[in-house]
Design a protein around this motif. Structure first.
Motif, short mmCIF file in Angstrom:
data_model
loop_
_atom_site.label_atom_id
_atom_site.label_comp_id
_atom_site.label_asym_id
_atom_site.label_seq_id
_atom_site.Cartn_x
_atom_site.Cartn_y
_atom_site.Cartn_z
N GLY A 1 2.12 -66.78 -10.70
CA GLY A 1 2.66 -65.72 -10.60
C GLY A 1 3.81 -65.72 -11.59
O GLY A 1 4.35 -64.57 -11.60
N MET A 2 4.15 -66.75 -12.10
CA MET A 2 5.23 -66.63 -12.76
C MET A 2 4.87 -67.15 -14.17
O MET A 2 4.02 -67.94 -14.51
CB MET A 2 6.50 -67.94 -12.42
CG MET A 2 6.73 -67.33 -11.13
SD MET A 2 7.89 -66.00 -10.82
CE MET A 2 9.38 -66.64 -11.53
N ILE A 3 5.71 -66.73 -15.27
CA ILE A 3 5.46 -67.30 -16.67
C ILE A 3 6.72 -68.08 -17.15
O ILE A 3 7.73 -67.70 -17.13
CB ILE A 3 5.33 -65.97 -17.73
CG1 ILE A 3 4.08 -65.09 -17.16
CG2 ILE A 3 5.10 -66.46 -19.32
CD1 ILE A 3 2.53 -65.95 -17.34
N ALA A 4 6.32 -69.27 -17.66
CA ALA A 4 7.29 -70.26 -18.43
C ALA A 4 7.41 -69.98 -19.74
O ALA A 4 6.12 -70.31 -20.32
CB ALA A 4 7.16 -71.51 -17.77
N LEU A 5 8.38 -69.71 -20.50
CA LEU A 5 8.48 -69.56 -21.79
C LEU A 5 9.38 -70.85 -22.45
O LEU A 5 10.47 -70.87 -22.16
CB LEU A 5 9.13 -68.45 -22.30
CG LEU A 5 8.45 -67.04 -21.79
CD1 LEU A 5 9.09 -65.76 -22.20
CD2 LEU A 5 6.99 -66.90 -22.54
N GLU A 6 8.78 -71.80 -22.73
CA GLU A 6 9.39 -73.13 -23.03
C GLU A 6 9.68 -73.27 -24.64
O GLU A 6 8.86 -72.84 -25.49
CB GLU A 6 8.06 -74.34 -23.07
CG GLU A 6 7.78 -74.26 -21.71
CD GLU A 6 6.64 -75.32 -21.20
OE1 GLU A 6 6.22 -76.02 -22.17
OE2 GLU A 6 6.33 -75.68 -20.07
N LYS B 1 1.74 -70.69 -17.35
CA LYS B 1 1.65 -69.57 -16.26
C LYS B 1 1.44 -70.53 -15.04
O LYS B 1 0.67 -71.36 -15.21
CB LYS B 1 0.39 -68.52 -16.33
CG LYS B 1 0.24 -67.61 -15.30
CD LYS B 1 -0.90 -66.45 -15.60
CE LYS B 1 -0.73 -65.56 -14.69
NZ LYS B 1 -1.90 -64.39 -15.04
N GLN B 2 1.97 -70.46 -14.07
CA GLN B 2 2.33 -70.89 -12.95
C GLN B 2 2.48 -70.36 -11.63
O GLN B 2 3.60 -69.59 -11.62
CB GLN B 2 3.20 -72.21 -12.86
CG GLN B 2 4.43 -71.74 -13.55
CD GLN B 2 5.32 -73.02 -13.98
OE1 GLN B 2 4.71 -73.96 -13.94
NE2 GLN B 2 6.55 -72.77 -13.87
N PRO C 1 9.06 -63.55 -13.89
CA PRO C 1 7.66 -62.97 -13.18
C PRO C 1 6.74 -62.60 -14.28
O PRO C 1 7.07 -62.07 -15.31
CB PRO C 1 8.51 -61.62 -12.42
CG PRO C 1 9.77 -61.99 -12.18
CD PRO C 1 10.25 -63.03 -13.36
N ALA C 2 5.37 -62.79 -13.83
CA ALA C 2 4.39 -62.40 -14.93
C ALA C 2 4.46 -60.89 -15.33
O ALA C 2 4.14 -60.41 -16.36
CB ALA C 2 2.95 -62.71 -14.42
N SER C 3 4.99 -59.99 -14.23
CA SER C 3 5.17 -58.54 -14.68
C SER C 3 6.16 -58.45 -15.64
O SER C 3 6.14 -57.13 -16.46
CB SER C 3 5.56 -57.95 -13.23
OG SER C 3 6.68 -58.15 -12.70
#
Length: 230
Positions: free
Chosen positions: A196-201, A193-194, A213-215
């Protein structure tokens, strides 16, 4: 063999039937077993019915009949020994497959999870699988998923493996999670998480990191174990 939650639910139903002559409501079951939703209770009820421990009577509310109890439980007391899951550290190294031991529990395999291109969200159980009790990490409901794809191979998660997931809605950076994107597609990725964004690695250089976006991302669970398919 029954899971811990299945045993707890069977005990709750049996005790309430003995006392009041009627089964607890789904809301009461959910609260007693500390589950987030009634869908988890539905899965447990279905599993107990499929194994012949209970029977649901049609066209009657809260009508459940206890047909039998596990031999280890006996008719009273419910003193069976169920293996506790130890704590689990976050996987910093490739995930090591764990052999299925004699002291095992059963979990539902809730479908396939994408380690690659996201697939349709998880829905109904496919089958049950025996897993070592030591794999079950802490409190909460657990389930299993069959891995489809190769985006996590650098962490030792291969196509066709079975991953054991603990249900939870939060994650720490670095956790390997089941992520639901836009309420439509599910994928197995490392979570970060960074701002307000979510990185799916992914753990394969052939796949790009998805930054959303986290939403749009909901955590459905965290990986706590792996069963290798040969």
């Amino acid at each position: 063999m029954l899971t811990r939650k299945q045993i707890e639910l069977l005990k709750l139903i049996h005790t309430r039937m003995e006392k009041d002559g009627v089964a607890p409501s789904f809301d009461e079951m959910k609260d007693a077993l500390d589950l987030r939703s009634k869908s988890g209770i539905h899965r447990l009820i279905t599993a107990l019915e499929e194994r012949g421990f209970i029977r649901r009577l049609p066209h009657r509310a809260r009508a459940i009949e206890v047909l039998k109890l596990p031999d280890a439980l006996g008719k009273t007391g419910f003193e069976a020994q169920v293996i506790d899951g130890g704590g689990s550290s976050k996987p910093a190294q490739p995930v090591q497959a764990m052999p299925v031991e004699a002291a095992s529990l059963t979990l539902p395999v809730m479908g396939r999870i994408a380690a690659g291109t996201p697939i349709e969200a998880i829905s109904e159980p496919m089958r049950d699988i025996a897993v070592p009790g030591a794999m079950l990490s802490g409190r909460g409901e657990h389930y299993a998923l069959e891995v489809q794809g190769d985006s996590m191979i650098d962490l030792g998660i291969n196509d066709g493996d079975i991953v054991v997931i603990r249900e939870q809605t939060t994650a720490d950076n670095g956790d390997i999670v089941v992520a639901l994107v836009d309420d439509l597609e599910a994928t197995l990725k490392r979570f970060r998480k960074q701002e307000g964004m979510i990185a799916l690695e992914a753990a394969n250089p052939a796949y790009e990191t998805r930054l959303l976006p986290a939403s749009r991302v909901k955590v459905q669970g965290r990986l706590v174990g792996l069963i290798r398919s040969y």
